[in-house]
Design a protein around this motif. Structure first.
Motif, PDB file in Angstrom:
ATOM      1  N   LEU A   1      39.160  24.608  31.292  1.00 10.90           N
ATOM      2  CA  LEU A   1      39.870  25.816  31.683  1.00 10.90           C
ATOM      3  C   LEU A   1      41.044  25.836  32.607  1.00 10.90           C
ATOM      4  CD1 LEU A   1      36.449  27.715  32.765  1.00 10.90           C
ATOM      5  CD2 LEU A   1      37.467  28.022  30.510  1.00 10.90           C
TER       6      LEU A   1
ATOM      7  N   VAL B   1      36.089  33.265  26.114  1.00 15.36           N
ATOM      8  CA  VAL B   1      36.354  33.128  27.644  1.00 15.36           C
ATOM      9  C   VAL B   1      37.295  34.154  27.874  1.00 15.36           C
ATOM     10  CG1 VAL B   1      37.535  31.499  29.183  1.00 15.36           C
ATOM     11  CG2 VAL B   1      36.121  30.540  27.187  1.00 15.36           C
ATOM     12  N   ASP B   2      38.314  34.444  27.281  1.00 12.20           N
ATOM     13  CA  ASP B   2      39.255  35.543  27.659  1.00 12.20           C
ATOM     14  C   ASP B   2      38.667  36.693  27.972  1.00 12.20           C
ATOM     15  OD1 ASP B   2      41.310  33.454  27.591  1.00 12.20           O
ATOM     16  OD2 ASP B   2      42.078  34.061  25.541  1.00 12.20           O
TER      17      ASP B   2
ATOM     18  N   ALA C   1      34.649  38.608  34.793  1.00 15.68           N
ATOM     19  CA  ALA C   1      33.801  37.100  35.218  1.00 15.68           C
ATOM     20  C   ALA C   1      34.534  36.287  35.905  1.00 15.68           C
ATOM     21  CB  ALA C   1      33.167  36.749  34.070  1.00 15.68           C
ATOM     22  N   GLY C   2      34.290  35.709  37.077  1.00 14.62           N
ATOM     23  CA  GLY C   2      34.874  34.776  37.695  1.00 14.62           C
ATOM     24  C   GLY C   2      34.588  33.373  37.102  1.00 14.62           C
ATOM     25  N   PRO C   3      35.384  32.160  37.395  1.00 10.79           N
ATOM     26  CA  PRO C   3      35.212  31.157  36.665  1.00 10.79           C
ATOM     27  C   PRO C   3      33.706  30.762  36.763  1.00 10.79           C
ATOM     28  CG  PRO C   3      36.848  30.973  38.418  1.00 10.79           C
ATOM     29  CD  PRO C   3      36.438  32.245  38.683  1.00 10.79           C
TER      30      PRO C   3
ATOM     31  N   ARG D   1      30.990  32.207  37.034  1.00 18.84           N
ATOM     32  CA  ARG D   1      30.083  33.160  36.105  1.00 18.84           C
ATOM     33  C   ARG D   1      30.494  32.581  34.514  1.00 18.84           C
ATOM     34  NH1 ARG D   1      29.177  39.379  35.770  1.00 18.84           N
ATOM     35  NH2 ARG D   1      27.325  39.081  34.214  1.00 18.84           N
ATOM     36  N   VAL D   2      31.724  32.402  34.177  1.00 19.17           N
ATOM     37  CA  VAL D   2      32.010  32.036  32.920  1.00 19.17           C
ATOM     38  C   VAL D   2      31.180  30.707  32.706  1.00 19.17           C
ATOM     39  CG1 VAL D   2      33.932  31.057  31.430  1.00 19.17           C
ATOM     40  CG2 VAL D   2      34.168  33.038  32.797  1.00 19.17           C
TER      41      VAL D   2
ATOM     42  N   ALA E   1      35.502  37.377  28.360  1.00 18.43           N
ATOM     43  CA  ALA E   1      34.575  37.374  29.657  1.00 18.43           C
ATOM     44  C   ALA E   1      35.662  37.530  31.055  1.00 18.43           C
ATOM     45  CB  ALA E   1      33.854  36.150  29.994  1.00 18.43           C
ATOM     46  N   ARG E   2      36.696  36.921  30.885  1.00 17.21           N
ATOM     47  CA  ARG E   2      37.401  37.006  32.168  1.00 17.21           C
ATOM     48  C   ARG E   2      38.015  38.340  32.295  1.00 17.21           C
ATOM     49  NH1 ARG E   2      40.815  31.452  32.507  1.00 17.21           N
ATOM     50  NH2 ARG E   2      39.275  30.475  33.936  1.00 17.21           N
ATOM     51  N   LEU E   3      38.639  38.920  31.149  1.00 20.22           N
ATOM     52  CA  LEU E   3      39.027  40.405  31.194  1.00 20.22           C
ATOM     53  C   LEU E   3      38.107  41.185  31.718  1.00 20.22           C
ATOM     54  CD1 LEU E   3      40.891  40.963  27.949  1.00 20.22           C
ATOM     55  CD2 LEU E   3      41.767  41.374  30.244  1.00 20.22           C
TER      56      LEU E   3
END
Lengths: 261, 226
Positions: free
Chosen positions: B33, B118-119, B126-128, B130-131, B121-123
């Motif tokens: 990541l 991943v993108d 979700a923090g790293p 949690r990802v 989830a981040r949007l």
């Protein structure tokens, strides 16, 4: 990646072959000596003198005697075996793998067991009392099953009635040279090692030793045999004779081995 | 058969595997990541033990981390004893030695998770961590299993480090591979054969388990598809 592989094929591989291939072709192969680990500090100058006098280059491999015996039994290309005892070369004779008409190996020296510790140790100066000191947490010995010095160490500790109490505190090294290394690196408090190791300039500078009384262990009689599969019998015999000659025997005495002559 | 050594070997491999996964999952996630340039150096370091002779590692642990250096004394204070000749020392050595076997499959597995997921989830905020927990690890489940099995087996098969660092103490540092070595050196070829058979059987079974698992999932062998 592709370019890298192509470069590897075109440039590096030929270069590697050029490096590797001529080696076995050039010069005459060295006389191969399988030598007990206690000879590691002793043998190199002797082999150099031997080469100077006879023009025969000899290269030695140092290991615990049992390990060398296994290797020779399984076809290792050694010409001469210098054991740290009589039983391992005797084993080769019994198995018909020694080039000798004699029933026993040829003794060339006797070994001496010493208790060694570093000068900066917090424990008292080496002596028999050190062995029963409760602050002695780790005592290094060579593997008693495959190194004659290890066998002598266990015999001495048993005779002193200390073996059972020290057993949980013993660390077993592969061979006698590694036992010395365990102590010199500070990982073990003291060690039962060979006098040949204790007398090296390095260990003389870093530690003190105490000679274990001779009546505490059976003598470490070191014997030699010429390996049956050798193609250089005459050269091997020459080296053995050289080792038994008066000046070399005198030199052994200075490096911690007791001469046989 | 030396059952004490057998149990010790399994205990060493289990503990090493657990410690390794705890280190390798966050490390692999960071490598996949993260975008920083120095991560290449980290990945190189994490792969180094793969090509490093075990004797180099044994030497480092014995001498540079031995009781005669400051680092070694700090470690001795932490563990209560020097690393050499102890079970803890073997765990430290094994964790370093098997690190690439845990990190590499995980990096491959995490990298195969589509970046769009991943993108997304981040949007969604979700923090790293949690990802990693809810996305990467479940999707790269097979890579996790591969990493665990390879770490375990590599530790079972470890020899050079143990030989240099162990001191052959029954119940503390005498592992199966050392027992096998002792049996060969003591000319006990029958017992050596039995020990070798156990070591070999263990490896074959575990590898079959990995690969048959792959076939169930439609023959995907890359370790990346879940």
């Amino acid at each position: 990646m592709e370019a890298g592989l192509a470069l590897m094929r075109r440039r590096l591989l030929p270069a590697l072959f050029a490096l590797v291939l001529p080696a076995p072709v050039c010069a005459q192969a060295a006389l191969r000596v399988a030598a007990a680990a206690d000879l590691e500090p002793v043998l190199p100058p002797i082999l150099a003198q031997f080469e100077e006098q006879t023009r025969i280059h000899a290269a030695a491999t140092y290991q615990a005697s049992a390990m060398l015996t296994t290797q020779i039994e399984n076809g290792a290309p050694f010409d001469l075996f210098l054991s740290a005892d009589l039983s391992f070369p005797g084993r080769l004779i019994a198995a018909g793998m020694a080039d000798t008409a004699e029933p026993a190996p040829i003794p060339y020296a006797n070994g001496t067991l010493v208790l060694w510790e570093r000068k900066d140790s917090h424990l008292p100066f080496p002596s028999l009392a050190l062995l029963s000191d409760p602050n002695l947490k780790l005592l290094a010995i060579a593997n008693p099953e495959r190194a004659p010095y290890g066998r002598a160490a266990v015999a001495a500790l048993t005779k002193l009635r200390l073996y059972d109490s020290l057993k949980p505190r013993l660390v077993t090294a592969e061979n006698i040279a590694q036992a010395a290394q365990f102590v010199d690196s500070g990982n073990a408090d003291a060690g039962l090692i060979s006098l040949t190791s204790a007398l090296t300039p390095k260990l003389t500078a870093s530690g003190n030793y105490f000679v274990i009384p001779r009546d505490l262990y059976p003598p470490i009689e070191q014997g030699a045999v010429i390996v049956k599969s050798t193609k250089r019998r005459a050269a091997a015999q020459k080296l053995l004779d050289f080792l038994l000659s008066a000046p070399v025997q005198a030199e052994l005495a200075k490096s911690g081995l007791t001469p046989v002559k | 058969m030396d059952w004490q050594a057998f149990a010790l070997t399994l205990r060493l491999a289990s503990i090493t595997t657990i410690v390794l996964l705890a280190i390798a999952v966050p490390l692999a996630a960071l490598l996949v990541l993260g975008r920083a340039r120095w991560l290449a150096a980290v990945e190189a370091l994490a792969t180094l033990p793969l090509v490093l002779p075990p004797t180099v590692l044994g030497f480092f642990l014995l001498v540079l981390l031995g009781p005669r250096t400051a680092a070694g004394r700090a470690i001795a204070a932490l563990f209560g004893h020097p690393l050499a000749f102890s079970f803890d020392g073997l765990v430290v050595g094994s964790v370093i030695y098997s690190l690439p076997f845990a990190v590499q499959p995980l990096v491959a597995g995490f990298a195969a998770v589509p970046a769009s997921l991943v993108d997304a989830a981040r949007l969604l905020g979700a923090g790293p961590s949690r990802v990693v927990r809810t996305l990467l690890v479940p999707l790269a489940r097979r890579s996790l299993i591969t990493a665990a099995v390879l770490s375990f087996l590599h530790t079972v098969g470890e020899f050079g480090v143990v030989l240099m660092l162990g001191g052959d103490i029954p119940g503390a540092t005498r592992t199966l591979s050392i027992v096998l070595y002792n049996q060969v050196e003591n000319f006990d070829y029958g017992a050596a054969g039995r020990t070798a058979a156990i070591l070999m059987g263990l490896s074959v079974l575990a590898l079959i388990a990995i690969y048959s698992k792959g076939l169930e999932h439609g023959g995907a062998r890359g370790g990346s598809r879940a």
